[in-house]
Motif scaffolding. Structure first.
Motif, PDB file in Angstrom:
ATOM      1  N   MET A 262     -14.904  76.011  61.199  1.00  0.00           N
ATOM      2  CA  MET A 262     -13.613  76.212  60.553  1.00  0.00           C
ATOM      3  C   MET A 262     -12.949  77.498  61.032  1.00  0.00           C
ATOM      4  N   ASP A 263     -13.738  78.550  61.245  1.00  0.00           N
ATOM      5  CA  ASP A 263     -13.163  79.796  61.766  1.00  0.00           C
ATOM      6  C   ASP A 263     -12.589  79.596  63.167  1.00  0.00           C
ATOM      7  N   VAL A 264     -13.273  78.798  63.980  1.00  0.00           N
ATOM      8  CA  VAL A 264     -12.766  78.500  65.319  1.00  0.00           C
ATOM      9  C   VAL A 264     -11.474  77.690  65.224  1.00  0.00           C
ATOM     10  N   VAL A 265     -11.456  76.703  64.336  1.00  0.00           N
ATOM     11  CA  VAL A 265     -10.260  75.874  64.152  1.00  0.00           C
ATOM     12  C   VAL A 265      -9.070  76.744  63.774  1.00  0.00           C
ATOM     13  N   ARG A 266      -9.293  77.688  62.855  1.00  0.00           N
ATOM     14  CA  ARG A 266      -8.197  78.564  62.427  1.00  0.00           C
ATOM     15  C   ARG A 266      -7.618  79.334  63.614  1.00  0.00           C
ATOM     16  N   GLY A 267      -8.486  79.940  64.412  1.00  0.00           N
ATOM     17  CA  GLY A 267      -8.007  80.713  65.553  1.00  0.00           C
ATOM     18  C   GLY A 267      -7.236  79.863  66.546  1.00  0.00           C
ATOM     19  N   LEU A 268      -7.758  78.689  66.841  1.00  0.00           N
ATOM     20  CA  LEU A 268      -7.069  77.799  67.780  1.00  0.00           C
ATOM     21  C   LEU A 268      -5.736  77.323  67.221  1.00  0.00           C
ATOM     22  N   ASN A 269      -5.707  77.079  65.925  1.00  0.00           N
ATOM     23  CA  ASN A 269      -4.483  76.589  65.290  1.00  0.00           C
ATOM     24  C   ASN A 269      -3.413  77.669  65.241  1.00  0.00           C
ATOM     25  N   LEU A 270      -3.779  78.871  64.842  1.00  0.00           N
ATOM     26  CA  LEU A 270      -2.793  79.938  64.728  1.00  0.00           C
ATOM     27  C   LEU A 270      -2.239  80.333  66.095  1.00  0.00           C
ATOM     28  N   ALA A 394      -7.254  67.547  45.139  1.00  0.00           N
ATOM     29  CA  ALA A 394      -6.837  68.215  46.371  1.00  0.00           C
ATOM     30  C   ALA A 394      -6.637  69.713  46.157  1.00  0.00           C
ATOM     31  N   PRO A 395      -7.717  70.481  46.081  1.00  0.00           N
ATOM     32  CA  PRO A 395      -7.573  71.930  45.994  1.00  0.00           C
ATOM     33  C   PRO A 395      -7.257  72.549  47.351  1.00  0.00           C
ATOM     34  N   VAL A 396      -6.604  73.695  47.320  1.00  0.00           N
ATOM     35  CA  VAL A 396      -6.250  74.431  48.532  1.00  0.00           C
ATOM     36  C   VAL A 396      -7.245  75.577  48.710  1.00  0.00           C
ATOM     37  N   VAL A 397      -7.551  75.910  49.954  1.00  0.00           N
ATOM     38  CA  VAL A 397      -8.484  76.991  50.246  1.00  0.00           C
ATOM     39  C   VAL A 397      -8.010  77.751  51.478  1.00  0.00           C
ATOM     40  N   ARG A 398      -8.267  79.062  51.492  1.00  0.00           N
ATOM     41  CA  ARG A 398      -7.995  79.855  52.684  1.00  0.00           C
ATOM     42  C   ARG A 398      -8.762  79.279  53.860  1.00  0.00           C
ATOM     43  N   CYS A 399      -8.147  79.289  55.019  1.00  0.00           N
ATOM     44  CA  CYS A 399      -8.798  78.700  56.189  1.00  0.00           C
ATOM     45  C   CYS A 399      -9.790  79.707  56.782  1.00  0.00           C
ATOM     46  N   GLU A 400     -10.817  79.989  56.007  1.00  0.00           N
ATOM     47  CA  GLU A 400     -11.913  80.862  56.397  1.00  0.00           C
ATOM     48  C   GLU A 400     -13.218  80.134  56.105  1.00  0.00           C
ATOM     49  N   GLY A 401     -14.146  80.176  57.048  1.00  0.00           N
ATOM     50  CA  GLY A 401     -15.375  79.418  56.906  1.00  0.00           C
ATOM     51  C   GLY A 401     -16.131  79.711  55.629  1.00  0.00           C
ATOM     52  N   SER A 402     -16.224  80.988  55.249  1.00  0.00           N
ATOM     53  CA  SER A 402     -16.970  81.348  54.045  1.00  0.00           C
ATOM     54  C   SER A 402     -16.320  80.781  52.787  1.00  0.00           C
ATOM     55  N   GLU A 403     -14.982  80.812  52.727  1.00  0.00           N
ATOM     56  CA  GLU A 403     -14.276  80.276  51.559  1.00  0.00           C
ATOM     57  C   GLU A 403     -14.361  78.753  51.505  1.00  0.00           C
ATOM     58  N   VAL A 404     -14.244  78.132  52.663  1.00  0.00           N
ATOM     59  CA  VAL A 404     -14.366  76.677  52.739  1.00  0.00           C
ATOM     60  C   VAL A 404     -15.738  76.234  52.247  1.00  0.00           C
ATOM     61  N   LEU A 405     -16.771  76.924  52.655  1.00  0.00           N
ATOM     62  CA  LEU A 405     -18.122  76.585  52.237  1.00  0.00           C
ATOM     63  C   LEU A 405     -18.315  76.832  50.747  1.00  0.00           C
ATOM     64  N   ARG A 406     -17.758  77.918  50.253  1.00  0.00           N
ATOM     65  CA  ARG A 406     -17.847  78.218  48.818  1.00  0.00           C
ATOM     66  C   ARG A 406     -17.195  77.126  47.986  1.00  0.00           C
ATOM     67  N   GLN A 407     -15.983  76.728  48.382  1.00  0.00           N
ATOM     68  CA  GLN A 407     -15.287  75.699  47.604  1.00  0.00           C
ATOM     69  C   GLN A 407     -16.000  74.362  47.705  1.00  0.00           C
ATOM     70  N   GLY A 429      -4.179  73.271  57.786  1.00  0.00           N
ATOM     71  CA  GLY A 429      -2.780  73.672  57.869  1.00  0.00           C
ATOM     72  C   GLY A 429      -2.565  74.993  58.576  1.00  0.00           C
ATOM     73  N   GLY A 430      -3.588  75.523  59.243  1.00  0.00           N
ATOM     74  CA  GLY A 430      -3.457  76.802  59.932  1.00  0.00           C
ATOM     75  C   GLY A 430      -4.072  77.908  59.105  1.00  0.00           C
ATOM     76  N   ARG A 431      -3.300  78.454  58.187  1.00  0.00           N
ATOM     77  CA  ARG A 431      -3.798  79.521  57.315  1.00  0.00           C
ATOM     78  C   ARG A 431      -4.488  78.976  56.067  1.00  0.00           C
ATOM     79  N   HIS A 432      -4.337  77.710  55.825  1.00  0.00           N
ATOM     80  CA  HIS A 432      -4.962  77.098  54.650  1.00  0.00           C
ATOM     81  C   HIS A 432      -5.539  75.744  55.038  1.00  0.00           C
ATOM     82  N   ALA A 433      -6.338  75.209  54.149  1.00  0.00           N
ATOM     83  CA  ALA A 433      -6.810  73.830  54.281  1.00  0.00           C
ATOM     84  C   ALA A 433      -6.751  73.178  52.907  1.00  0.00           C
ATOM     85  N   GLU A 434      -6.586  71.858  52.887  1.00  0.00           N
ATOM     86  CA  GLU A 434      -6.640  71.091  51.638  1.00  0.00           C
ATOM     87  C   GLU A 434      -7.922  70.272  51.652  1.00  0.00           C
TER      88      GLU A 434
END
Length: 515
Positions: A262-270, A394-407, A429-434
């Motif tokens: 997910m961290d890689v996806v964020r960097g590539l997306n941004l 459909a909760p929203v989460v910061r596009c960070e691997g640690s937050e994604v895993l926590r949620q 979504g770049g900075r976020h994920a659903e």
């Protein structure tokens, strides 16, 4: 008009007033497009929710064919204070379908308003009415040799762009954040007056669907996930057909590696190397492919170690990220090289469209959605357990691997507690994920229905405690979600409702908003 005994009435409306309204509506739209007949209301009464359908029983339905007819219909509704629940195609599967949020509302069915008013090939937009479906628009583009692509949601073949966009639905190509890619609304207010937002207020404007902001406050967002007006026209932006598209997949067999991915996806997306992406749990694919009884016969939720074994038995990891690259051959090759090298740091298995075996993975379905070919493949998940029960969360989460895993772990834990399998994944979504997750249950089983309802409520509560907001829900849980956004937002929405719809006739209860 058999079965129109008018014994079931809108709340607070007399039999005489309802009969008078039905008569006036028939004079506006025609006899066949107005009904309070029990049998004819059946399509508007079916739900997949974990509660009795009677809570969402409509009192009638009216189907206008133009904005002018909507104006006239709303004047009658306001006059007699009859609540109306607007739908476009009514295919909001798992979120409430076509049924109103509360019993006794009259369904304002806009499916007859199905004109594609304009498609501009140069500036890549379409102006459509509510009843236009994604498939209808796709066929129009193909028949007229217009090289534009549409971003489809999972229900693309049967749903429509207006309803999906106004509910902030998500699709899969570079325009997948649908609410970021519309421009200009025509709205009928409760008193029958008409508002054209943005540049639409300028007489003879040719910029209505290309410049969103107009002059003064930007109000378009007020008509998304709300009950402040009835949208009758919308401009949507379309994607120019690329010279080349190529999809790829990266899979992982443990949750920690997924988080790195997910961290890689964020960097590539941004950095716009990739412009879309789905990070799915393989159980979502399994639910489309197998019945639950074929893979597990134990009680409660399938244990995590068993899920991993099931995924491995069919030759897949437990997580997979899928994207499609667009551009020229040179652009795609460069970005594919960048993506491959970036994902290599996660230890994932990387495969590209055309590689042997990739078509036996979830890749094919998602790649179709990302390249202008809608499918209903995902809705085979309703065969997984059977019984017709479905409630999306459909909760929203910061596009960070640690937050994604926590949620993910939080939601998985609640599902385990109530005995439901995790069926879901993340849309990026770049900075976020659903994190779209579906609770599947048997509506014929009262105990399971009750458990599913309690599971959903507990999920909302636990996500709220952890600081996560949910961006979309079904008609059964709108009040629960509204409460999590605090009293200030609820009070503000109520002030707007009272100002724009003082008699409270437009979709009472929508998104937890009432007068």
């Amino acid at each position: 008009m058999a079965n129109e005994d008018l014994s079931f009435l809108p709340p607070g409306v007399s039999r005489e007033s309802f009969a008078a309204a039905l008569k006036e509506w028939r004079a506006i739209v025609g006899d066949e497009y107005v009904t309070a007949d029990v049998e004819r209301l059946a399509p508007y009464s079916k739900v997949m929710l974990p509660e009795p359908a009677e809570r969402h029983r409509p009192a009638g339905a009216v189907a206008p064919a133009s904005s002018e007819e909507v104006q006239a219909v709303m004047k009658v509704a306001d006059k007699y204070r009859i609540p109306v629940w607007m739908i476009s195609t009514g295919k909001n599967l798992g979120y409430g379908d076509a049924a109103p949020a509360t019993a006794g509302q009259v369904v304002l069915d806009l499916k007859r308003m199905n004109r594609i008013i304009e498609v501009d090939e140069t500036l890549c937009y379409a102006l459509v009415e509510p009843g236009v479906t994604y498939m209808q628009l796709k066929q129009y583009l193909e028949e007229n040799n217009i090289p534009l692509w549409i971003s489809f949601p999972s229900s693309g073949p049967v749903a429509g762009p207006m309803g999906n966009t106004l509910d902030r639905g998500v699709g899969y190509n570079r325009y997948g954040q649908h609410f970021e890619n519309f421009c200009g609304l025509e709205v009928v207010l409760a008193d029958g007056s008409v508002l054209r937002t943005g540049m639409g207020g300028v007489e003879n404007s040719r910029e209505w669907n290309v410049y969103r902001w107009g002059y003064g406050p930007w109000v378009d967002g007020l008509f998304s996930q709300s009950n402040f007006g009835v949208v009758t026209k919308m401009g949507i932006w379309l994607m120019p057909k690329p010279a080349v598209s190529r999809g790829f997949l990266c899979g992982w067999n443990d949750d920690d590696s997924m988080a790195k991915g997910m961290d890689v996806v964020r960097g590539l997306n941004l950095n716009k190397v990739i412009e879309n992406g789905v990070l799915g749990h393989t159980m979502y694919y399994i639910a489309q492919t197998y019945r639950r009884s074929e893979i597990y016969t134990g009680h409660g939720a399938i244990p995590r170690d068993r899920v991993k074994q099931i995924c491995n038995d069919i030759g897949l990891g437990i997580w997979g990220h899928i994207s499609t690259l667009y551009g020229t051959e040179e652009q795609v090759e460069v970005n594919l090289k960048i993506a491959r090298e970036a994902f290599a740091t996660t230890g994932g298995q990387f495969a590209v469209q055309g590689d042997p075996g990739i078509e036996k993975t979830p890749f094919h379905h998602w790649n179709l959605n990302m390249t202008n070919e809608p499918t209903l493949t995902e809705f085979t998940i309703y065969n997984y357990k059977g019984g017709g029960g479905s409630s999306w969360l459909a909760p929203v989460v910061r596009c960070e691997g640690s937050e994604v895993l926590r949620q993910f772990n939080l939601m998985h834990g609640v599902l385990d507690e109530f005995g439901f399998d995790y069926i879901g994944g993340f849309l990026i979504g770049g900075r976020h994920a659903e994190q779209l997750t579906d609770i599947l249950y048997d509506r014929n089983d009262a105990e399971e229905m009750d458990r599913a309802y309690r599971c959903y409520v507990k999920m909302v509560e636990e996500l709220h405690k952890a600081g996560y907001g949910i961006y979309r829900t079904s008609t059964a849980f709108m009040n629960h979600l509204a409460e999590t956004y605090g009293p200030a937002q609820r009070a503000f929405n109520q002030k707007l409702k009272r100002a724009l719809d003082p008699n409270g006739v437009i979709a009472p209860g929508k998104s937890g908003i009432n007068i």
